[in-house]
Write a protein that holds these residues in place. Sequence first.
Motif, PDB file in Angstrom:
ATOM      1  N   ARG A 346       0.936  -1.061   0.092  1.00 18.93           N
ATOM      2  CA  ARG A 346       0.043   0.027   0.093  1.00 18.93           C
ATOM      3  C   ARG A 346       0.904   1.287  -0.043  1.00 18.93           C
ATOM      4  N   ASP A 347       1.946   0.946  -0.504  1.00 16.09           N
ATOM      5  CA  ASP A 347       2.955   2.220  -0.459  1.00 16.09           C
ATOM      6  C   ASP A 347       3.018   2.948   0.828  1.00 16.09           C
ATOM      7  N   PRO A 348       3.685   2.689   1.867  1.00 16.23           N
ATOM      8  CA  PRO A 348       3.715   3.340   3.125  1.00 16.23           C
ATOM      9  C   PRO A 348       4.536   4.309   3.191  1.00 16.23           C
ATOM     10  N   VAL A 349       4.361   5.393   3.915  1.00 14.07           N
ATOM     11  CA  VAL A 349       4.947   6.597   3.681  1.00 14.07           C
ATOM     12  C   VAL A 349       6.353   6.450   4.816  1.00 14.07           C
ATOM     13  N   LEU A 350       7.525   6.261   4.270  1.00 16.42           N
ATOM     14  CA  LEU A 350       8.714   5.872   5.046  1.00 16.42           C
ATOM     15  C   LEU A 350       9.944   6.673   4.371  1.00 16.42           C
ATOM     16  N   ASP A 351      10.783   7.070   5.419  1.00 18.21           N
ATOM     17  CA  ASP A 351      11.960   7.862   4.974  1.00 18.21           C
ATOM     18  C   ASP A 351      13.322   7.484   6.057  1.00 18.21           C
ATOM     19  N   ARG A 352      14.278   8.357   5.947  1.00 14.57           N
ATOM     20  CA  ARG A 352      15.278   7.904   6.980  1.00 14.57           C
ATOM     21  C   ARG A 352      15.047   8.277   8.222  1.00 14.57           C
ATOM     22  N   GLY A 363      12.286 -15.620  12.224  1.00 11.95           N
ATOM     23  CA  GLY A 363      13.213 -14.890  11.306  1.00 11.95           C
ATOM     24  C   GLY A 363      13.158 -15.140   9.962  1.00 11.95           C
ATOM     25  N   GLU A 364      12.206 -16.101   9.610  1.00  6.87           N
ATOM     26  CA  GLU A 364      12.125 -16.714   8.075  1.00  6.87           C
ATOM     27  C   GLU A 364      10.763 -16.162   7.439  1.00  6.87           C
ATOM     28  N   THR A 365       9.908 -15.431   8.040  1.00 11.16           N
ATOM     29  CA  THR A 365       8.479 -15.521   7.573  1.00 11.16           C
ATOM     30  C   THR A 365       8.694 -14.525   6.311  1.00 11.16           C
ATOM     31  N   MET A 366       8.092 -15.021   5.269  1.00 11.81           N
ATOM     32  CA  MET A 366       8.420 -14.401   4.066  1.00 11.81           C
ATOM     33  C   MET A 366       7.567 -13.050   4.033  1.00 11.81           C
ATOM     34  N   ASP A 367       6.469 -12.884   4.428  1.00  8.58           N
ATOM     35  CA  ASP A 367       5.784 -11.700   4.190  1.00  8.58           C
ATOM     36  C   ASP A 367       6.544 -10.505   4.999  1.00  8.58           C
ATOM     37  N   THR A 368       7.056 -10.988   6.492  1.00 11.16           N
ATOM     38  CA  THR A 368       7.662 -10.096   7.149  1.00 11.16           C
ATOM     39  C   THR A 368       8.907  -9.493   6.582  1.00 11.16           C
ATOM     40  N   LEU A 369       9.814 -10.648   5.715  1.00 10.63           N
ATOM     41  CA  LEU A 369      10.913 -10.407   4.924  1.00 10.63           C
ATOM     42  C   LEU A 369      10.927  -9.249   3.946  1.00 10.63           C
ATOM     43  N   MET A 370       9.760  -9.435   3.177  1.00  9.21           N
ATOM     44  CA  MET A 370       9.565  -8.616   2.213  1.00  9.21           C
ATOM     45  C   MET A 370       9.132  -7.150   2.519  1.00  9.21           C
ATOM     46  N   ALA A 371       8.424  -7.243   3.460  1.00  9.84           N
ATOM     47  CA  ALA A 371       8.064  -5.727   3.971  1.00  9.84           C
ATOM     48  C   ALA A 371       9.381  -5.041   4.613  1.00  9.84           C
ATOM     49  N   LEU A 372      10.331  -5.712   5.299  1.00 10.44           N
ATOM     50  CA  LEU A 372      11.455  -5.352   5.736  1.00 10.44           C
ATOM     51  C   LEU A 372      12.331  -4.675   4.561  1.00 10.44           C
ATOM     52  N   ARG A 373      12.397  -5.417   3.611  1.00 14.21           N
ATOM     53  CA  ARG A 373      13.217  -5.111   2.551  1.00 14.21           C
ATOM     54  C   ARG A 373      12.802  -3.901   1.654  1.00 14.21           C
ATOM     55  N   HIS A 374      11.228  -3.767   1.567  1.00 16.32           N
ATOM     56  CA  HIS A 374      10.775  -2.752   1.039  1.00 16.32           C
ATOM     57  C   HIS A 374      11.064  -1.403   1.948  1.00 16.32           C
ATOM     58  N   ALA A 375      11.054  -1.592   3.491  1.00 11.16           N
ATOM     59  CA  ALA A 375      11.195  -0.398   4.266  1.00 11.16           C
ATOM     60  C   ALA A 375      12.716  -0.079   3.965  1.00 11.16           C
ATOM     61  N   ARG A 376      13.636  -0.940   3.843  1.00 11.34           N
ATOM     62  CA  ARG A 376      14.984  -0.470   3.593  1.00 11.34           C
ATOM     63  C   ARG A 376      15.475   0.152   2.252  1.00 11.34           C
ATOM     64  N   GLU A 377      14.528  -0.447   1.294  1.00  9.92           N
ATOM     65  CA  GLU A 377      14.743   0.246  -0.026  1.00  9.92           C
ATOM     66  C   GLU A 377      14.271   1.794   0.171  1.00  9.92           C
ATOM     67  N   GLN A 378      13.387   1.989   1.124  1.00  7.12           N
ATOM     68  CA  GLN A 378      12.809   3.562   1.195  1.00  7.12           C
ATOM     69  C   GLN A 378      13.556   4.102   2.138  1.00  7.12           C
ATOM     70  N   LYS A 379      14.788   3.552   2.715  1.00  4.70           N
ATOM     71  CA  LYS A 379      15.864   4.189   3.480  1.00  4.70           C
ATOM     72  C   LYS A 379      15.494   4.298   4.860  1.00  4.70           C
ATOM     73  N   ALA A 380      14.324   3.664   5.264  1.00  7.54           N
ATOM     74  CA  ALA A 380      14.004   3.479   6.767  1.00  7.54           C
ATOM     75  C   ALA A 380      15.016   2.638   7.526  1.00  7.54           C
ATOM     76  N   ARG A 381      15.244   3.016   8.891  1.00 12.28           N
ATOM     77  CA  ARG A 381      15.925   2.063   9.677  1.00 12.28           C
ATOM     78  C   ARG A 381      15.120   0.758  10.213  1.00 12.28           C
ATOM     79  N   VAL A 382      15.634  -0.249  10.051  1.00 13.13           N
ATOM     80  CA  VAL A 382      14.851  -1.620  10.335  1.00 13.13           C
ATOM     81  C   VAL A 382      15.509  -2.231  11.618  1.00 13.13           C
ATOM     82  N   LEU A 383      14.837  -2.420  12.604  1.00 14.28           N
ATOM     83  CA  LEU A 383      15.140  -3.074  13.909  1.00 14.28           C
ATOM     84  C   LEU A 383      14.396  -4.307  13.911  1.00 14.28           C
ATOM     85  N   ALA A 384      15.105  -5.584  14.013  1.00 14.88           N
ATOM     86  CA  ALA A 384      14.292  -6.602  14.101  1.00 14.88           C
ATOM     87  C   ALA A 384      14.150  -7.214  15.370  1.00 14.88           C
TER      88      ALA A 384
END
Length: 625
Positions: A346-352, A363-384
């Motif tokens: 849904r194109d969430p609003v994310l930035d640095r 640590g292997e759930t595919m939906d969560t992994l894909m969300a993580l990658r999307h967040a990092r592409e948008q330059k957000a910091r990701v904490l697992a």
Amino acid sequence: MCGIVGYVGPQGALDVVLEGLRRLEYRGYDSAGVAVLSDGELSTAKKAGKLANLEKVLAEEPLPSSTIGIGHTRWATHGGPTDRNAHPHLSADGKVAVVHNGIIENFALLRAEIEATGTEFSSETDTEVVAHLLAAVYRETPAGEGRLAEAMRAVSRRLDGAFTLVATHADEPDTLVASRRNSPLVVGIGETADGTAEYFLGSDVAAFIGHTRNALELGQDQVVELHRTRGATVTDFAGAPVEPTSYTVDWDAAAAEKGGYPWFMLKEIAEQPQAVADTLLGRLGESGELVLDEVRLSDQELRDIDKVFVVACGTAYHAGLIAKYAIEHWTRIPVEVEVASEFRYRDPVLDRSTLVVVISQSGETMDTLMALRHAREQKARVLAICNANGSTIPRESDAVLYTHAGPEVAVASTKGFLTQVVACYLVGLFLAQVRGVKYEDEIAAIVDDLRRLPEAVAKVLEQMEPVRELGRELADANTILFLGRHVGFPVALEGALKLKELAYIHAEGFAAGELKHGPIAVVDQGTPVVVVVPSPRSRNSVHGKVVSNIQEVRARGARTIVIAEEGDEDVVPFADHLIRVPRTPTLMAPVVTTVPLQVLACEIADTRGFDVDQPRNLAKSVTVE
Ligand code: M6R
């Protein structure tokens, strides 16, 4: 989803592989199968249903002895859960055996291409294309060291989607190869008593924990060759050498045994006081401050955050909902919580300056992994927040806070959930500390509350017999409703999820305030309604409103099951069943109120005669989207 095991070494491969499959069965139980290589010939055995069915087949028709083998427990995606579709799959010439976890998205195209050459398929799976392709590419690859790995790289480059593949070839009695993209795979490196090297492959370390605690992480798009004498060689899909990261598994085989409990779930419920204590261990400083050295984000980065997203699936998502209350209250930073499968589409609003907290036990759930990658592409910091060391989600995140729950084997998450909630408190409080929005003594007071949680959980567990009795009484219910408010609302959702997944009973969790906006129409004579009551001491005064809700459903015939803290006398007249929990600060109440709901669901499922640890249609870790 799907458990994969491989072995090459001096031991009898079949026993090692079957032991690994037993430990990985929670990843899928639609079918199981093995392949071993002996005297230049591959032999397979496979059977639909649980591993026990395969073991029966093997007892009647044993496979030849061998020191190299692969195995698989399946959670069906392409093709029904039949003998025919069970892995391993063989190439048409019988030379290659392959097991697979994931989905090969371009399999239809590849299948058509292979069928055009006159090859007939024996299953409906996407996996079988790999067996045929690998055999064909192997034939064209020049003979010599690393031939099977070279063929695997060439095949992997042609595949789209997610896959872990493990293969063996009849002409290579000393070699196993594996390939990995977006699905889990770890390598175990061991040594027998006489010093002979042995090598293992597993979807997770549980597969080989009885043999070795030395493991290698494999990254994305990598191929590993395990050779009896040459050892482990890792490359990327193009063939460039890769230096893998090695690590030591910090739990032993006993941690993944039932330890005398009839179900893993019961053992894991009982382990919760320790799991919570272990998650807090070393993180609460002597002067009442938080010490989270492993969060690799600088103080400046944490101060720059102006928005938090919490993203997760299932039970972990419910932990995230609780995190919102705590993080917003302690830090005043706005928090949004979202299921991972919706987040990135849904194109969430994310930035640095956005912090994305991803929560995942496996640590292997595919939906969560894909969300993580999307967040990092948008330059957000990701904490697992994660329980499984060395898994993909923490590896790809900027920072990680491990929960120390130990292995969680039952498909239904219990200690995983409680420790995720506790880790969320740590994150919220740490942010408040670094940003200086709370006085030191305020932080220290909350830290004291955290220290008391393991004891509070232990106290709840001591009083569970009446809950078990109630579970036996409710085993025939058609619908059970769960109501909660404030942090009790996610607890209600979690209680309903546990019941659905274990007992296959229709269950729904509602925000108690929503009751009169529709859900109350479901209440009928005798409908069990579980109400999670907030503390009467809480400042936001929803307690009185929830007590009114109990009366409202009771007036319409509901059988009320009330979870309330010790000393709350207001609920007594309206509770058909009263479950007491220790007094706990408002935000931390979920750590105690969730426990009776876990016990209730477990008991109802057990009374109904269901497999509590392996509920139908489910798998422990969901590695496909
Ligand atoms: O491993 P994860 O925490 O990422 O798993 C997320 C969900 O699949 C998981 O919590 C699932 O909902 C459980 N079966 C619930 O008991």
